[in-house]
Design an enzyme around this catalytic site. Structure first.
Site, short mmCIF file in Angstrom:
data_model
loop_
_atom_site.label_atom_id
_atom_site.label_comp_id
_atom_site.label_asym_id
_atom_site.label_seq_id
_atom_site.Cartn_x
_atom_site.Cartn_y
_atom_site.Cartn_z
N ASN A 73 19.96 -45.58 -19.27
CA ASN A 73 19.60 -44.67 -18.19
C ASN A 73 20.65 -44.77 -17.07
OD1 ASN A 73 18.20 -43.12 -16.28
ND2 ASN A 73 17.08 -44.93 -15.53
N ARG B 177 22.68 -58.20 -4.89
CA ARG B 177 23.70 -58.74 -5.80
C ARG B 177 25.12 -58.58 -5.26
NH1 ARG B 177 20.89 -55.53 -10.72
NH2 ARG B 177 20.09 -54.34 -8.94
N GLN C 293 12.53 -45.47 4.21
CA GLN C 293 11.64 -46.28 3.38
C GLN C 293 11.50 -47.62 4.09
OE1 GLN C 293 13.25 -47.72 -0.34
NE2 GLN C 293 11.25 -47.78 -1.33
N SER D 242 74.71 -48.53 21.26
CA SER D 242 74.03 -49.65 20.60
C SER D 242 73.48 -50.63 21.62
CB SER D 242 75.01 -50.39 19.70
OG SER D 242 75.42 -49.54 18.67
N ALA E 219 18.22 -46.96 0.01
CA ALA E 219 17.51 -47.87 0.92
C ALA E 219 17.54 -49.32 0.46
CB ALA E 219 16.07 -47.41 1.06
N ASN F 99 71.22 -39.14 19.43
CA ASN F 99 71.59 -40.26 18.58
C ASN F 99 71.15 -41.54 19.26
OD1 ASN F 99 73.55 -41.11 16.18
ND2 ASN F 99 73.72 -42.58 17.87
N ASP G 235 24.60 -45.76 -5.35
CA ASP G 235 25.48 -46.73 -6.04
C ASP G 235 26.07 -46.18 -7.33
OD1 ASP G 235 23.24 -46.86 -7.66
OD2 ASP G 235 23.00 -49.04 -7.53
C1 UD1 Z 1 18.11 -48.43 -11.61
C2 UD1 Z 1 17.16 -47.96 -12.70
C3 UD1 Z 1 17.77 -48.25 -14.06
C4 UD1 Z 1 19.10 -47.56 -14.17
C5 UD1 Z 1 20.00 -47.98 -13.03
C6 UD1 Z 1 21.27 -47.19 -13.08
C7 UD1 Z 1 14.92 -48.18 -11.81
C8 UD1 Z 1 13.67 -49.00 -11.81
N1 UD1 Z 1 15.89 -48.65 -12.58
O1 UD1 Z 1 18.23 -49.86 -11.69
O2 UD1 Z 1 16.91 -47.79 -15.12
O3 UD1 Z 1 19.70 -47.88 -15.42
O4 UD1 Z 1 19.37 -47.76 -11.75
O5 UD1 Z 1 22.01 -47.23 -11.94
O6 UD1 Z 1 14.99 -47.17 -11.17
N2 UD1 Z 1 16.62 -48.15 -3.86
C9 UD1 Z 1 15.88 -47.71 -2.77
N3 UD1 Z 1 14.72 -48.32 -2.50
C10 UD1 Z 1 14.23 -49.33 -3.24
C11 UD1 Z 1 14.99 -49.77 -4.36
C12 UD1 Z 1 16.19 -49.14 -4.64
O7 UD1 Z 1 16.28 -46.78 -2.07
O8 UD1 Z 1 13.14 -49.82 -2.92
C13 UD1 Z 1 17.91 -47.47 -4.13
C14 UD1 Z 1 19.10 -48.42 -4.04
O9 UD1 Z 1 19.67 -48.39 -2.75
C15 UD1 Z 1 20.05 -47.85 -5.08
C16 UD1 Z 1 19.14 -47.16 -6.08
O10 UD1 Z 1 17.89 -47.01 -5.47
O11 UD1 Z 1 20.93 -46.91 -4.52
C17 UD1 Z 1 18.99 -47.95 -7.38
O12 UD1 Z 1 18.47 -49.23 -7.07
P1 UD1 Z 1 19.00 -50.52 -7.80
O13 UD1 Z 1 18.29 -51.71 -7.26
O14 UD1 Z 1 20.48 -50.55 -7.81
O15 UD1 Z 1 18.45 -50.25 -9.26
P2 UD1 Z 1 19.06 -50.75 -10.62
O16 UD1 Z 1 18.65 -52.15 -10.85
O17 UD1 Z 1 20.50 -50.44 -10.68
MG MG Z 2 21.92 -49.92 -9.26
#
Ligand code: UD1
Ligand code: MG
Length: 450
Positions: free
Chosen positions: A169, A15, A72, A403, A10, A375, A102
Site C-alpha cells: 500500500n 523514526r 488533529q 592595482s 500531523a 577597469n 511523507d
Molecule cells: C501508512 C499506512 C501504510 C502505508 C504507508 C505508506 C496506515 C495505518 N498505514 O503507514 O499501510 O503502506 O503509510 O506510506 O495508514 N499521520 C497523521 N496523524 C496520525 C498518524 C499519521 O496525520 O495520527 C500522518 C503522518 O504525518 C504521515 C501519514 O499520516 O504523513 C502516514 O503516517 P505514518 O506514521 O508515516 O504511517 P506509515 O507507518 O508510513
Molecule cells: Mg509513512
C-alpha cells in the site's frame, strides 16, 4: 463539487529522531510537504486540506496560503487524521483524494490517473499500490482467490504468509465522499491504540463493495519517508528525476551523480553543467551557459552565455555573457550587467557592476555602483565599513582603478578618472583626473590625447 485532496501531515515522525517535524525536513530544496502539495494542487486544480498536529504552527507557516488547515489534536492514527477533514468537506466534494506529506515523489500525473481510474469504478475506494522487493514498513495488500483486494494488513499485524506479499500500500487513495465520512466512524481501534485508515478497505469489502487497486509503474514514486535513510533515498530519486528531465529538455549534465538541482530551478537550452555543481532555491539559468565544475548558484538569476567556474553565487542577478571565476563569490544584492568579467578571488556584495566592467583579480567590491567599462585593478578594495556604518562607493563609466587601490567610502570616482597603484583614495576624484599616493592626491588632469 468534483475532487478535493487531503494531505495527512500531523504525525510525530518519531523514526526521524528530530526536533524538526518530519514533513518539514527538506528534500529537493523544499520542505517535504511542499512536493505533495504541488502535486495534488495540480491534479485537482485547487489547494488541499492539510491535517496538522505535531509542530502544527511550523507546518502551517511553511505551507502558507497554499492550503486550508485542520488540526488533529491527538495523533490517533491515519483514519482519525482523515476524520478531521470531515467538517470542512462533508457535502462539499464528490471525491476525496488522500495522500501523506511523507510521499514526496508521487507526481500530479499519478494522482490524476488515480482520480480518473476511481471515477470509472463502482466501488468507494481506489488505492495506489506498488510491487516492491523491500517492504519498507508498508502495509501489505491482501487479495482473495478471485484477485480482488480484500484488505490491507499493517506489517506488525501481518501473518508470516502475508509478509511475503510483494504488493504494498503506497498510502494514496481516492474515495467516494458520500461513503467515506460514515465509514471512517466504523474503524475499530487497533492494538496500538490507533485508527488505521487502511482498515477502510476491509470495511468496504465486508459490505460487498469493490475496492480497486492501481499499481504504480515507476516504483521510485512510492518512496515514503519514515527515517533519514529513506530521506536520502528519496533525495537521490528526486535528483535523478530532475536531472533526467533537464537532459531531455536540452541541458548537458556531464555527471548527473554529482549535479544537485533543486525542484523549481529553470535552465535554458544548451547550457552545460560540469560536476559538483549545485543549483538551489529560486534560480533561473539562461541558455548556453557553462557552469562548474565546483559551482554553487543559490536564489539567483543568470542570463544567456555566462561562464562560471568554481564559484559561489547567492541572491545575485547576472545578465548575459558574464564570466566569473575561478573562486568568485557573489553575495546578496550583486548585479552584474552584460559582459562583466570577474576573475580569480573576487567578491562582490550589494553592488551594481555596469556593462563590460573588468575585475580580474583579488578584489572586494561592496555597496558600490560601478559604471560601464570600468577597469578594477588587482587587489582593489572598497573600504565600505567604518566599524559602525556601511558606506557607498560610486565609480563612474570608463574609470581605471590601479592595482591595490583602497577606496575609502563614502567616495566617488569620476568619469574616466584614474587611480595610481597602491593609492588610498579618501576624497572624491573629479572626472578625467589622475590621483595617486596615500592619501591620494590629484597629480594631473587627463586631456583627450590620454
Ligand atoms: C501508512 C499506512 C501504510 C502505508 C504507508 C505508506 C496506515 C495505518 N498505514 O503507514 O499501510 O503502506 O503509510 O506510506 O495508514 N499521520 C497523521 N496523524 C496520525 C498518524 C499519521 O496525520 O495520527 C500522518 C503522518 O504525518 C504521515 C501519514 O499520516 O504523513 C502516514 O503516517 P505514518 O506514521 O508515516 O504511517 P506509515 O507507518 O508510513
Ligand atoms: Mg509513512
Amino acid at each position: 463539487m468534483s475532487t478535493t485532496s487531503v494531505i495527512l501531515a500531523a504525525g510525530f515522525g518519531t523514526r526521524m529522531r528530530s526536533k524538526l517535524p518530519k514533513v518539514l525536513h527538506p528534500i529537493g530544496g523544499h520542505p517535504m510537504i511542499w512536493h505533495a502539495l504541488q502535486a495534488v494542487k495540480t491534479a485537482t486544480g485547487k489547494p488541499p486540506v492539510v491535517v496538522i498536529g505535531h509542530g502544527a504552527e511550523d507546518v502551517r507557516e511553511a505551507v502558507g496560503e497554499n492550503a486550508t488547515f485542520t488540526i488533529q489534536e491527538e495523533q490517533l492514527g491515519t483514519g482519525h487524521a482523515l476524520q478531521q477533514a470531515e467538517s470542512l468537506l462533508r457535502n462539499k466534494t464528490k471525491y476525496v483524494l488522500v495522500t501523506s506529506a511523507d510521499l514526496p515523489l508521487l507526481t500530479s500525473q499519478t494522482f490524476l490517473n488515480l482520480i480518473d481510474e476511481h471515477k470509472k469504478q463502482p466501488g468507494p475506494i481506489t488505492l495506489l499500490t506498488a510491487i516492491l522487493e523491500d517492504a519498507r514498513g508498508f502495509g501489505q495488500v491482501v487479495r482473495g482467490s478471485d484477485g480482488q483486494v480484500q484488505a490491507i494488513v499493517e506489517q506488525a499485524q501481518a501473518t508470516p504468509d502475508q509478509l511475503n506479499i510483494r504488493e504494498l500500500n503506497v498510502g494514496a487513495y481516492c474515495f467516494d465522499a458520500k461513503w467515506l465520512w460514515d465509514a471512517l466512524k466504523r474503524i475499530p481501534i487497533s492494538s496500538k491504540g490507533e485508527y488505521y485508515l487502511t482498515d477502510l478497505v476491509g470495511i468496504a469489502v465486508e459490505h460487498g463493495l469493490a475496492v480497486k487497486a492501481q499499481t504504480l509503474s515507476d516504483v521510485s514514486e512510492s518512496i515514503g519517508i519514515n527515517t533519514r535513510v529513506h530521506l536520502a533515498e528519496a533525495e537521490e530519486a528526486l535528483r535523478q528525476r530532475i536531472n533526467r528531465d533537464f537532459m531531455l529538455s536540452g541541458v548537458t549534465i556531464v555527471d548527473p551523480k554529482t549535479t544537485y538541482i533543486d525542484a523549481g530551478v529553470s535552465i535554458g537550452q544548451d547550457t552545460t553543467i560540469w560536476p559538483n555543481t549545485l543549483l538551489q532555491g529560486e534560480t533561473f539559468i539562461g541558455k548556453e551557459c557553462t557552469l562548474g565544475p565546483n559551482t554553487v548558484v543559490r536564489h539567483s538569476k543568470m542570463g544567456a552565455g555566462c561562464r562560471v567556474l568554481a564559484s559561489v553565487i547567492e541572491h545575485a542577478v547576472i545578465e548575459n555573457n558574464v564570466n566569473i571565476g575561478p573562486f568568485g563569490h557573489l553575495r546578496k544584492g550583486s548585479h552584474l550587467a552584460d559582459g562583466v568579467h570577474m576573475g580569480n578571488f573576487g567578491e562582490v556584495k550589494n553592488s551594481h557592476l555596469g556593462p563590460g566592467v573588468k575585475m580580474g583579480h583579488f578584489s572586494y567590491i561592496g555597496d558600490a555602483t560601478i559604471g560601464q567599462d570600468v577597469n578594477i585593478g588587482a587587489g582593489t578594495i572598497t573600504c565600505n565599513y567604518d566599524g559602525k556604518d556601511k558606506h557607498h562607493t560610486h565609480i563612474e563609466a570608463g574609470a581605471f582603478i590601479g592595482s591595490d587601490t583602497m577606496l575609502v567610502a563614502p567616495i566617488k570616482v569620476g568619469k574616466a578618472a584614474r587611480t595610481g597603484a597602491g593609492s588610498v583614495v579618501t576624497k572624491d576624484v573629479p572626472d578625467k583626473t589622475v590621483v595617486a599616493g596615500i592619501p591620494a592626491r590629484a597629480i594631473r588632469k587627463l586631456d583627450n590625447s590620454d
